[in-house]
Structure formats: C-alpha cells, structure tokens
Design a protein around this motif. Structure first.
Motif, PDB file in Angstrom:
ATOM      1  N   ASN A 128       0.833  -1.210   0.000  1.00 40.01           N
ATOM      2  CA  ASN A 128       0.000   0.000   0.000  1.00 40.01           C
ATOM      3  C   ASN A 128       0.863   1.254   0.000  1.00 40.01           C
ATOM      4  O   ASN A 128       0.537   2.238  -0.651  1.00 40.01           O
ATOM      5  CB  ASN A 128      -0.953   0.011   1.194  1.00 40.01           C
ATOM      6  N   TRP A 129       1.959   1.245   0.744  1.00 40.94           N
ATOM      7  CA  TRP A 129       2.876   2.381   0.740  1.00 40.94           C
ATOM      8  C   TRP A 129       3.447   2.594  -0.657  1.00 40.94           C
ATOM      9  O   TRP A 129       3.548   3.717  -1.137  1.00 40.94           O
ATOM     10  CB  TRP A 129       4.018   2.156   1.717  1.00 40.94           C
ATOM     11  N   ILE A 130       3.840   1.504  -1.302  1.00 47.46           N
ATOM     12  CA  ILE A 130       4.430   1.605  -2.636  1.00 47.46           C
ATOM     13  C   ILE A 130       3.399   2.123  -3.633  1.00 47.46           C
ATOM     14  O   ILE A 130       3.697   2.978  -4.460  1.00 47.46           O
ATOM     15  CB  ILE A 130       4.997   0.241  -3.081  1.00 47.46           C
ATOM     16  N   TRP A 131       2.177   1.624  -3.564  1.00 46.37           N
ATOM     17  CA  TRP A 131       1.151   1.989  -4.544  1.00 46.37           C
ATOM     18  C   TRP A 131       0.539   3.367  -4.293  1.00 46.37           C
ATOM     19  O   TRP A 131       0.375   4.157  -5.205  1.00 46.37           O
ATOM     20  CB  TRP A 131       0.060   0.919  -4.570  1.00 46.37           C
ATOM     21  N   GLU A 132       0.206   3.658  -3.030  1.00 47.93           N
ATOM     22  CA  GLU A 132      -0.519   4.889  -2.712  1.00 47.93           C
ATOM     23  C   GLU A 132       0.344   5.965  -2.064  1.00 47.93           C
ATOM     24  O   GLU A 132      -0.074   7.111  -1.957  1.00 47.93           O
ATOM     25  CB  GLU A 132      -1.686   4.575  -1.773  1.00 47.93           C
ATOM     26  N   GLY A 133       1.512   5.607  -1.587  1.00 46.62           N
ATOM     27  CA  GLY A 133       2.367   6.539  -0.875  1.00 46.62           C
ATOM     28  C   GLY A 133       2.286   6.290   0.625  1.00 46.62           C
ATOM     29  O   GLY A 133       1.335   5.704   1.123  1.00 46.62           O
ATOM     30  N   VAL A 134       3.309   6.740   1.327  1.00 43.19           N
ATOM     31  CA  VAL A 134       3.375   6.562   2.779  1.00 43.19           C
ATOM     32  C   VAL A 134       2.268   7.391   3.421  1.00 43.19           C
ATOM     33  O   VAL A 134       2.144   8.584   3.159  1.00 43.19           O
ATOM     34  CB  VAL A 134       4.754   6.987   3.314  1.00 43.19           C
ATOM     35  N   GLN A 135       1.474   6.738   4.237  1.00 45.02           N
ATOM     36  CA  GLN A 135       0.365   7.422   4.903  1.00 45.02           C
ATOM     37  C   GLN A 135       0.700   7.590   6.382  1.00 45.02           C
ATOM     38  O   GLN A 135       0.932   6.617   7.077  1.00 45.02           O
ATOM     39  CB  GLN A 135      -0.922   6.611   4.754  1.00 45.02           C
ATOM     40  N   LEU A 136       0.729   8.827   6.813  1.00 48.79           N
ATOM     41  CA  LEU A 136       0.981   9.111   8.222  1.00 48.79           C
ATOM     42  C   LEU A 136      -0.351   9.231   8.944  1.00 48.79           C
ATOM     43  O   LEU A 136      -1.360   9.581   8.357  1.00 48.79           O
ATOM     44  CB  LEU A 136       1.786  10.404   8.362  1.00 48.79           C
ATOM     45  N   GLU A 137      -0.313   8.961  10.215  1.00 53.04           N
ATOM     46  CA  GLU A 137      -1.539   8.997  11.023  1.00 53.04           C
ATOM     47  C   GLU A 137      -1.478  10.212  11.943  1.00 53.04           C
ATOM     48  O   GLU A 137      -0.578  10.344  12.755  1.00 53.04           O
ATOM     49  CB  GLU A 137      -1.602   7.700  11.839  1.00 53.04           C
ATOM     50  N   TRP A 138      -2.453  11.101  11.793  1.00 50.78           N
ATOM     51  CA  TRP A 138      -2.509  12.300  12.632  1.00 50.78           C
ATOM     52  C   TRP A 138      -3.054  11.939  14.014  1.00 50.78           C
ATOM     53  O   TRP A 138      -3.945  11.103  14.132  1.00 50.78           O
ATOM     54  CB  TRP A 138      -3.408  13.364  12.023  1.00 50.78           C
ATOM     55  N   ILE A 139      -2.566  12.592  15.039  1.00 48.54           N
ATOM     56  CA  ILE A 139      -3.044  12.364  16.405  1.00 48.54           C
ATOM     57  C   ILE A 139      -4.491  12.834  16.523  1.00 48.54           C
ATOM     58  O   ILE A 139      -5.360  12.073  16.931  1.00 48.54           O
ATOM     59  CB  ILE A 139      -2.141  13.083  17.437  1.00 48.54           C
ATOM     60  N   ASP A 140      -4.766  14.087  16.182  1.00 50.44           N
ATOM     61  CA  ASP A 140      -6.121  14.652  16.232  1.00 50.44           C
ATOM     62  C   ASP A 140      -6.383  15.504  14.994  1.00 50.44           C
ATOM     63  O   ASP A 140      -6.867  16.618  15.090  1.00 50.44           O
ATOM     64  CB  ASP A 140      -6.305  15.529  17.479  1.00 50.44           C
TER      65      ASP A 140
END
Length: 161
Positions: free
Chosen positions: A27-39
């Motif tokens: 998924n990172w390779i296909w869509e890009g690295v997704q970071l998770e926001w705290i709020d």
C-alpha cells in the motif's frame, strides 16, 4: 552527472515487490506513505527558513532545483497550509577542503501532530536469528534513498518548504 528520477520507481516495479512484501508495504508503494494524525492535521503555519539557509540561499536554491529535477520534490501553485523551514548542515571534509553542505528539511512542527509508532531495531546478537539463507536484506541510501518513498497525496501539503 544527472541524477535519476526517483519518484515512482518503486511503484513501477510493483509486480516484483508483490512477490514478497506485505500488504502494508505494498500500500505504501502503490498509494504513498500514509501518516496517522493524532487529532487531525496541524493548524496552518508558515515557518521561516533558518539563518543558515538564508545565508546559503544559492546552495538552497540549487539543492531544491535538483530535488525537483529528479522527482523528489515538485513545485506547487497554491499557498500550502504548512510551510516547514529549511536549513543547511555542514560536514567537515578534511583539512583544506571546504565543508560539505547538506539541505535539511525541518519537519518538527508537523511531526508533533503525527502518531509515533515505535520500531525497535534488533541488536547485532539477534541478527543471525533474523536472517535466513538466500533471504533479502536492504540498506538505506542516505544520499537519496528516502526520496524513493512517495508521500500519500493528501499529506503532501504538509511537507512543503
């Protein structure tokens, strides 16, 4: 020597990576690295470049142009919600040689809004238990390796300089 275009090279070899990578990594390779926001994403903020970056403005401009040239950065035509500062680090290159300069993106403002996932590097004593015969290993290319990882489209506005 012209540097190769890096953006999209991992995705171009997706079929190869799919033979042994987890769905998470694919998924990172296909869509890009997704970071998770705290709020949620950080509030809008435009931070100025460091005094060193201003002093080294020619080097900064040339470095950013190189990043654009080989696809690790791109120009935007809107005012992004977050503008992170740039700086320049110097590394001693030896007696009589000018110090080597390196462009630094200061992501501290954005980082404080990202969920931190712990990752433990194993000790050298554990390496022989982790490796298998004919397995794969990798290393980071400190010069340009992190430019291979593309950010998830919706996060890019928070990475601008």
């Amino acid at each position: 020597m012209r540097k190769p275009r890096l953006r999209g090279r991992l995705k171009a070899a997706y079929a190869f990576w799919a033979t042994f990578c987890s769905v998470f990594i694919l998924n990172w390779i296909w869509e890009g690295v997704q970071l998770e926001w705290i709020d949620g994403p950080p509030p809008d903020k435009h931070l100025p470049n460091s005094a060193v970056a201003i002093k080294e403005s020619q080097f900064v401009t040339e470095s950013v142009e190189q990043l654009v040239e080989f696809g690790a950065a791109y120009e935007v035509f809107f005012v992004p919600p977050v503008v992170s500062p740039l700086s320049v680090a110097y590394r001693d290159a030896g007696p009589g040689v000018p110090p080597k300069k390196r462009l630094i993106w200061n992501g501290r403002y954005v980082n404080q809004f990202i969920v931190e996932h712990k990752f433990k590097y194993e000790s050298l004593n554990m390496v022989q238990d982790l490796l298998r015969k004919h397995g794969y290993m990798f290393s980071w290319d400190i010069t340009s390796g992190y430019y291979h990882a593309v950010s998830y489209t919706h996060l890019r506005a928070h990475e601008t300089v």
